[in-house]
Write a protein that holds these residues in place. Structure first.
Motif, PDB file in Angstrom:
ATOM      1  N   LEU A  68       0.827  -1.208   0.000  1.00 34.31           N
ATOM      2  CA  LEU A  68       0.000   0.000   0.000  1.00 34.31           C
ATOM      3  C   LEU A  68       0.861   1.257   0.000  1.00 34.31           C
ATOM      4  O   LEU A  68       0.569   2.226  -0.706  1.00 34.31           O
ATOM      5  N   THR A  69       1.924   1.247   0.785  1.00 34.99           N
ATOM      6  CA  THR A  69       2.821   2.396   0.833  1.00 34.99           C
ATOM      7  C   THR A  69       3.504   2.607  -0.504  1.00 34.99           C
ATOM      8  O   THR A  69       3.604   3.728  -0.995  1.00 34.99           O
ATOM      9  N   ARG A  70       3.961   1.515  -1.102  1.00 33.00           N
ATOM     10  CA  ARG A  70       4.640   1.611  -2.389  1.00 33.00           C
ATOM     11  C   ARG A  70       3.688   2.082  -3.481  1.00 33.00           C
ATOM     12  O   ARG A  70       4.057   2.887  -4.337  1.00 33.00           O
ATOM     13  N   ASP A  71       2.451   1.596  -3.447  1.00 34.08           N
ATOM     14  CA  ASP A  71       1.456   2.003  -4.433  1.00 34.08           C
ATOM     15  C   ASP A  71       1.110   3.479  -4.260  1.00 34.08           C
ATOM     16  O   ASP A  71       0.969   4.210  -5.226  1.00 34.08           O
ATOM     17  N   HIS A  72       1.006   3.917  -3.021  1.00 34.24           N
ATOM     18  CA  HIS A  72       0.680   5.319  -2.743  1.00 34.24           C
ATOM     19  C   HIS A  72       1.805   6.237  -3.212  1.00 34.24           C
ATOM     20  O   HIS A  72       1.547   7.267  -3.820  1.00 34.24           O
ATOM     21  N   SER A  73       3.069   5.863  -2.959  1.00 33.26           N
ATOM     22  CA  SER A  73       4.180   6.703  -3.395  1.00 33.26           C
ATOM     23  C   SER A  73       4.303   6.683  -4.917  1.00 33.26           C
ATOM     24  O   SER A  73       4.691   7.671  -5.522  1.00 33.26           O
ATOM     25  N   ALA A  74       3.945   5.578  -5.570  1.00 32.11           N
ATOM     26  CA  ALA A  74       3.959   5.530  -7.032  1.00 32.11           C
ATOM     27  C   ALA A  74       2.877   6.442  -7.606  1.00 32.11           C
ATOM     28  O   ALA A  74       3.098   7.118  -8.612  1.00 32.11           O
ATOM     29  N   ASP A  75       1.716   6.501  -6.948  1.00 33.71           N
ATOM     30  CA  ASP A  75       0.660   7.409  -7.390  1.00 33.71           C
ATOM     31  C   ASP A  75       1.111   8.860  -7.257  1.00 33.71           C
ATOM     32  O   ASP A  75       0.845   9.686  -8.119  1.00 33.71           O
ATOM     33  N   ARG A  76       1.789   9.166  -6.158  1.00 34.94           N
ATOM     34  CA  ARG A  76       2.237  10.533  -5.919  1.00 34.94           C
ATOM     35  C   ARG A  76       3.291  10.926  -6.947  1.00 34.94           C
ATOM     36  O   ARG A  76       3.269  12.037  -7.457  1.00 34.94           O
ATOM     37  N   THR A  77       4.208  10.028  -7.308  1.00 32.36           N
ATOM     38  CA  THR A  77       5.238  10.314  -8.296  1.00 32.36           C
ATOM     39  C   THR A  77       4.608  10.534  -9.663  1.00 32.36           C
ATOM     40  O   THR A  77       4.998  11.439 -10.386  1.00 32.36           O
ATOM     41  N   THR A  78       3.613   9.740 -10.017  1.00 34.04           N
ATOM     42  CA  THR A  78       2.917   9.890 -11.290  1.00 34.04           C
ATOM     43  C   THR A  78       2.196  11.230 -11.347  1.00 34.04           C
ATOM     44  O   THR A  78       2.210  11.915 -12.362  1.00 34.04           O
ATOM     45  N   ASP A  79       1.550  11.624 -10.245  1.00 28.65           N
ATOM     46  CA  ASP A  79       0.841  12.897 -10.212  1.00 28.65           C
ATOM     47  C   ASP A  79       1.792  14.073 -10.358  1.00 28.65           C
ATOM     48  O   ASP A  79       1.477  15.071 -11.000  1.00 28.65           O
ATOM     49  N   GLN A  80       2.991  13.987  -9.795  1.00 27.72           N
ATOM     50  CA  GLN A  80       3.949  15.081  -9.873  1.00 27.72           C
ATOM     51  C   GLN A  80       4.532  15.200 -11.271  1.00 27.72           C
ATOM     52  O   GLN A  80       4.803  16.304 -11.745  1.00 27.72           O
TER      53      GLN A  80
END
Length: 123
Positions: free
Chosen positions: A108-120
């Protein structure tokens, strides 16, 4: 039949077998949770396709169920290790369930940080 009665029956081996049955059930649930957590981490890392968030939450839920079953079996087991009541199996099942919870949380943490990187990168 209440959920508490079902969990107690499963932890004690219930109607379906000897004292080792509850420990074997906890081991199986813990191993299933680890498999789900591993798959969720692979999905979060992009190695396989699928929803990592659902897999992570599933691994946490199954891991918690395995941990609870193992703890209930430990609490209700008679005798010590080597008496045939599944005490050692329940002891092994505890870290399996906790490992599944940790793998699910990590996915979940890895998926959340991947979402944040994609959004940036798209902004």
């Amino acid at each position: 039949m209440s959920a508490t009665t079902v969990l107690m029956a499963a932890a004690e081996g219930g109607i379906i077998g000897d004292g080792r049955t509850g420990a074997n059930l906890a081991l199986g649930v813990g191993l299933a949770g680890l498999a789900l957590g591993w798959l969720a981490r692979a999905r979060a890392g992009g190695r396989i396709t699928g929803n990592a968030r659902v897999g992570g939450w599933s691994a946490i839920a199954v891991g918690l169920a395995g941990t609870v079953l193992a703890a209930l079996h430990l609490a209700t087991a008679d005798g010590g290790p080597g008496t045939g009541n599944g005490l050692v199996g329940a002891i092994v099942a505890l870290p399996l369930g906790l490992g599944a919870v940790l793998l699910g949380r990590r996915a979940l943490t890895r998926d959340h940080s991947a979402d944040r990187t994609t959004d940036q990168t798209t902004a």
